[in-house]
Design a protein around this motif. Structure first.
Motif, short mmCIF file in Angstrom:
data_model
loop_
_atom_site.label_atom_id
_atom_site.label_comp_id
_atom_site.label_asym_id
_atom_site.label_seq_id
_atom_site.Cartn_x
_atom_site.Cartn_y
_atom_site.Cartn_z
N ASN A 155 29.76 46.62 61.10
CA ASN A 155 28.35 46.38 61.40
C ASN A 155 28.22 46.16 62.90
O ASN A 155 29.22 45.85 63.55
N PRO A 156 26.99 46.27 63.43
CA PRO A 156 26.81 45.93 64.84
C PRO A 156 27.37 44.53 65.08
O PRO A 156 27.21 43.64 64.25
N ARG A 157 28.04 44.37 66.20
CA ARG A 157 28.77 43.12 66.45
C ARG A 157 28.14 42.34 67.59
O ARG A 157 27.88 42.90 68.66
N HIS A 158 27.90 41.07 67.38
CA HIS A 158 27.47 40.18 68.45
C HIS A 158 28.68 39.36 68.87
O HIS A 158 29.23 38.60 68.07
N LEU A 159 29.10 39.53 70.13
CA LEU A 159 30.36 38.89 70.55
C LEU A 159 30.16 37.55 71.25
O LEU A 159 31.00 36.67 71.17
N ALA A 160 29.01 37.43 71.98
CA ALA A 160 28.83 36.24 72.83
C ALA A 160 28.11 35.13 72.06
O ALA A 160 26.97 34.80 72.35
N LYS A 209 16.16 42.68 65.22
CA LYS A 209 15.25 43.10 64.15
C LYS A 209 15.53 44.53 63.72
O LYS A 209 15.50 44.87 62.52
N ARG A 210 15.78 45.40 64.69
CA ARG A 210 16.10 46.79 64.35
C ARG A 210 17.29 46.87 63.40
O ARG A 210 17.31 47.64 62.43
N ILE A 211 18.29 46.05 63.67
CA ILE A 211 19.50 46.05 62.83
C ILE A 211 19.15 45.65 61.40
O ILE A 211 19.56 46.30 60.43
N ILE A 212 18.37 44.58 61.28
CA ILE A 212 18.01 44.08 59.95
C ILE A 212 17.10 45.08 59.22
O ILE A 212 17.29 45.36 58.03
N PHE A 213 16.13 45.63 59.94
CA PHE A 213 15.23 46.61 59.31
C PHE A 213 15.97 47.86 58.85
O PHE A 213 15.51 48.56 57.95
N ARG A 214 17.07 48.16 59.46
CA ARG A 214 17.87 49.33 59.03
C ARG A 214 18.96 48.91 58.04
O ARG A 214 19.92 49.64 57.80
N ARG A 215 18.78 47.74 57.47
CA ARG A 215 19.65 47.24 56.40
C ARG A 215 21.12 47.12 56.81
O ARG A 215 22.04 47.37 56.02
#
Ligand code: UDH
Length: 288
Positions: A155-160, A209-215
């Motif tokens: 999944n898209p990763r948030h590192l910081a 939000k884009r990530i969540i809206f694209r499930r």
């Protein structure tokens, strides 16, 4: 002497294996300090060995599983860039990735636009090499742990997630600022980032939000691995909080289809290849 040539194989064919998922040279916690006496000459001498022009690197004993473009939105932060390069190149080498560093420099003195610069970085990096992973980093953030892997995940990763300025915690649950990575597929699935967030604030929440809206979900390291040090600084010129940005977030569900990589327009002014980085100066226009 007559059979000497037969002792030398006519072609040495070494097939490299894939790089290990857990790079063996990682050390964990790091000591990070932003010493103002550090010079560019010193940084060049310390980190350029084994780099190729443009801030490129490939592990020499194995084949990296991902090709990672590291993209930094930038203007007028050369002092920060020096520290970032000093710390990140050695970390990235130890992490055994095939990577390149792209500094996307906003031309002129207009209002800053972080997300649009990151979109430019995506397009420009792909013109150079077949990258499959895109890692976007602010110039003033250095990880405190080299096990925080600068690559892409399922999944898209948030590192910081644990910045020192937020007492090593997330400031709020859906925070997505600072450093994040997307595979090419994940990035295209959300139509890249918005181009319309001028000035400070909101663009990282729009991306979330884009990530969540694209499930999709957001992948994160644990809080200890995800610690960061931020270089202290004053607010930049021409990047004041934009009061229009928070309201735009109510529209993301609809605007994301037409505002993103499919609507990106810019002009490249200059490309400079340093041993430590590729520096791309771009005119990204101004708010409509
Ligand atoms: N950036 C630049 N130049 C600028 C503005 C931003 O290079 O003029 C880049 C840079 O990579 C920076 C990132 O965009 O790390 C994000 O900038 P930001 O201003 O949104 O975020 P930052 O956390 O600062 O660096 C927030 C305001 C700090 C005010 C602190 C007052 N004590």
């Amino acid at each position: 002497a007559s059979n000497k040539s037969s002792e030398i194989p006519s072609a040495v064919n070494i097939t490299l294996g894939p790089c290990p998922d857990n790079p063996p040279d990682l050390v964990g916690q790091l000591l990070i300090e932003f010493d103002f006496r550090r010079t560019w000459e010193y940084v060049r001498k310390e980190v350029s060995p084994s780099l190729q022009k443009g801030g490129r690197f490939k592990p020499k004993d194995c084949v990296a599983k991902q090709k990672v473009a590291i993209i930094i939105p930038f203007r007028n932060r050369h002092e920060h860039l020096k520290h970032w390069l000093y710390y990140l190149h050695p970390i990235l080498k130890r992490q055994l990735v095939d990577y390149g560093v792209y500094v996307i420099n906003q031309d002129g003195e207009g209002v800053f636009n972080r997300a649009k610069l990151m979109n430019v970085g995506y397009v420009e990096a792909l013109k150079e090499y077949d990258y499959d992973c895109f890692l976007f980093s602010d110039v003033d953030l250095v990880p405190l742990n080299d096990r925080n892997l600068y690559r892409c995940f399922d999944n898209p990763r948030h590192l910081a997630i644990g910045m020192d300025k937020f007492k090593f915690n997330l400031p709020y649950k859906t925070f997505f600022g600072g450093v994040a990575s997307f595979s090419k597929h994940q990035y295209l699935k959300i139509n890249g980032f918005p181009n319309t967030y001028w000035g400070w604030g909101g663009e990282d929440d729009d991306i979330y939000k884009r990530i969540i809206f694209r499930r999709m979900q957001v992948s994160r390291p644990d809080l200890l691995t995800g610690r960061y040090r931020m270089i202290r600084h004053q607010r930049d010129e021409h990047n004041d909080p934009n009061p229009k940005n928070p309201d735009k977030l109510f529209q993301t569900r609809w605007t994301m289809n037409a505002d993103g990589i499919n609507s990106l327009k810019y002009t490249v002014k200059n490309i400079e290849k340093d041993i430590l980085y590729t520096f791309i100066t771009v005119d990204i226009g101004s708010p409509e």
